[in-house]
Design a protein around this motif. Sequence first.
Motif, PDB file in Angstrom:
ATOM      1  N   CYS A  52     -18.293  -7.513  18.659  1.00  0.00           N
ATOM      2  CA  CYS A  52     -18.427  -8.611  17.969  1.00  0.00           C
ATOM      3  C   CYS A  52     -17.040  -9.016  17.572  1.00  0.00           C
ATOM      4  O   CYS A  52     -16.244  -8.249  17.099  1.00  0.00           O
ATOM      5  CB  CYS A  52     -19.014  -8.280  16.641  1.00  0.00           C
ATOM      6  SG  CYS A  52     -19.426  -9.907  15.664  1.00  0.00           S
ATOM      7  N   LYS A  53     -16.860 -10.391  17.952  1.00  0.00           N
ATOM      8  CA  LYS A  53     -15.409 -10.971  17.466  1.00  0.00           C
ATOM      9  C   LYS A  53     -15.435 -11.819  16.254  1.00  0.00           C
ATOM     10  O   LYS A  53     -14.573 -12.396  15.774  1.00  0.00           O
ATOM     11  CB  LYS A  53     -14.654 -11.978  18.581  1.00  0.00           C
ATOM     12  CG  LYS A  53     -14.850 -11.135  20.046  1.00  0.00           C
ATOM     13  CD  LYS A  53     -13.720  -9.883  20.143  1.00  0.00           C
ATOM     14  CE  LYS A  53     -13.716  -9.384  21.408  1.00  0.00           C
ATOM     15  NZ  LYS A  53     -13.560  -7.863  21.278  1.00  0.00           N
ATOM     16  N   ASP A  54     -16.712 -12.048  15.523  1.00  0.00           N
ATOM     17  CA  ASP A  54     -16.851 -12.858  14.543  1.00  0.00           C
ATOM     18  C   ASP A  54     -16.590 -11.987  13.126  1.00  0.00           C
ATOM     19  O   ASP A  54     -16.833 -10.727  13.399  1.00  0.00           O
ATOM     20  CB  ASP A  54     -18.287 -13.256  14.696  1.00  0.00           C
ATOM     21  CG  ASP A  54     -18.311 -14.752  14.127  1.00  0.00           C
ATOM     22  OD1 ASP A  54     -17.145 -15.364  13.532  1.00  0.00           O
ATOM     23  OD2 ASP A  54     -19.382 -15.386  14.449  1.00  0.00           O
ATOM     24  N   SER A  55     -16.696 -12.594  12.099  1.00  0.00           N
ATOM     25  CA  SER A  55     -16.278 -11.870  10.939  1.00  0.00           C
ATOM     26  C   SER A  55     -16.706 -12.972   9.660  1.00  0.00           C
ATOM     27  O   SER A  55     -16.637 -14.178   9.939  1.00  0.00           O
ATOM     28  CB  SER A  55     -14.792 -11.327  10.785  1.00  0.00           C
ATOM     29  OG  SER A  55     -13.940 -12.517  10.757  1.00  0.00           O
ATOM     30  N   ILE A  56     -16.734 -12.382   8.523  1.00  0.00           N
ATOM     31  CA  ILE A  56     -17.135 -13.181   7.458  1.00  0.00           C
ATOM     32  C   ILE A  56     -15.676 -13.655   6.763  1.00  0.00           C
ATOM     33  O   ILE A  56     -14.813 -12.784   6.665  1.00  0.00           O
ATOM     34  CB  ILE A  56     -17.889 -12.517   6.564  1.00  0.00           C
ATOM     35  CG1 ILE A  56     -19.218 -12.117   6.873  1.00  0.00           C
ATOM     36  CG2 ILE A  56     -17.768 -13.214   5.154  1.00  0.00           C
ATOM     37  CD1 ILE A  56     -20.118 -11.090   5.850  1.00  0.00           C
ATOM     38  N   THR A  57     -15.550 -14.745   6.677  1.00  0.00           N
ATOM     39  CA  THR A  57     -14.299 -15.452   5.960  1.00  0.00           C
ATOM     40  C   THR A  57     -14.856 -15.608   4.391  1.00  0.00           C
ATOM     41  O   THR A  57     -13.881 -15.758   3.771  1.00  0.00           O
ATOM     42  CB  THR A  57     -14.185 -16.751   6.679  1.00  0.00           C
ATOM     43  OG1 THR A  57     -15.057 -17.700   6.311  1.00  0.00           O
ATOM     44  CG2 THR A  57     -13.585 -16.680   7.971  1.00  0.00           C
ATOM     45  N   GLY A  58     -15.833 -15.635   3.841  1.00  0.00           N
ATOM     46  CA  GLY A  58     -16.146 -15.785   2.727  1.00  0.00           C
ATOM     47  C   GLY A  58     -17.587 -16.172   2.241  1.00  0.00           C
ATOM     48  O   GLY A  58     -18.316 -16.698   3.238  1.00  0.00           O
ATOM     49  N   PRO A  59     -18.116 -15.829   1.081  1.00  0.00           N
ATOM     50  CA  PRO A  59     -19.408 -16.500   0.558  1.00  0.00           C
ATOM     51  C   PRO A  59     -19.539 -18.059   0.559  1.00  0.00           C
ATOM     52  O   PRO A  59     -18.536 -18.724   0.515  1.00  0.00           O
ATOM     53  CB  PRO A  59     -19.570 -15.931  -0.805  1.00  0.00           C
ATOM     54  CG  PRO A  59     -18.230 -15.785  -1.636  1.00  0.00           C
ATOM     55  CD  PRO A  59     -17.339 -15.616  -0.158  1.00  0.00           C
ATOM     56  N   GLU A  60     -20.713 -18.697   0.697  1.00  0.00           N
ATOM     57  CA  GLU A  60     -20.726 -20.093   0.679  1.00  0.00           C
ATOM     58  C   GLU A  60     -22.065 -20.073  -0.706  1.00  0.00           C
ATOM     59  O   GLU A  60     -22.722 -19.311  -0.768  1.00  0.00           O
ATOM     60  CB  GLU A  60     -21.451 -20.384   1.962  1.00  0.00           C
ATOM     61  CG  GLU A  60     -20.338 -20.888   2.934  1.00  0.00           C
ATOM     62  CD  GLU A  60     -19.780 -22.129   2.706  1.00  0.00           C
ATOM     63  OE1 GLU A  60     -20.039 -22.825   2.119  1.00  0.00           O
ATOM     64  OE2 GLU A  60     -18.326 -21.759   3.133  1.00  0.00           O
TER      65      GLU A  60
END
Length: 119
Positions: free
Chosen positions: A95-103
């Motif tokens: 996986c190359k994706d990650s969480i950048t923050g909550p919405e």
Amino acid sequence: MTSNQELNKFPFSSISCRTNVLIFALSRHNPFHAFVKAVGIYPVGSLVRLSSQRLAVVVEPGMESLLTPKVRVFFSLRSREPIPMQTIDLAATSCKDSITGPEDPTLWNFKNLDDLWME
């Protein structure tokens, strides 16, 4: 009624109280740490923004890290349209994706957001 003199006798300043709370929160053996570990940084049902410019809902806490839960992707921020749902394990080595923050879900007005993480 309380006089100002009584308040001035209080043995803790606001700075020392904040320091104590910070020390308590950072301690490994405290209820706050146990709560965060149990609930996670991103609790199940949280709406999050991914580095791939998509929105997702947390469907399962991360087993290895609180920062890498399983998420269900459902919306593209680039096209501003729904996309086919896909469940991603952010802890997977591929996986190359990650969480950048909550919405904030109230800003998006999604209907049936709870249904996404309950499926």
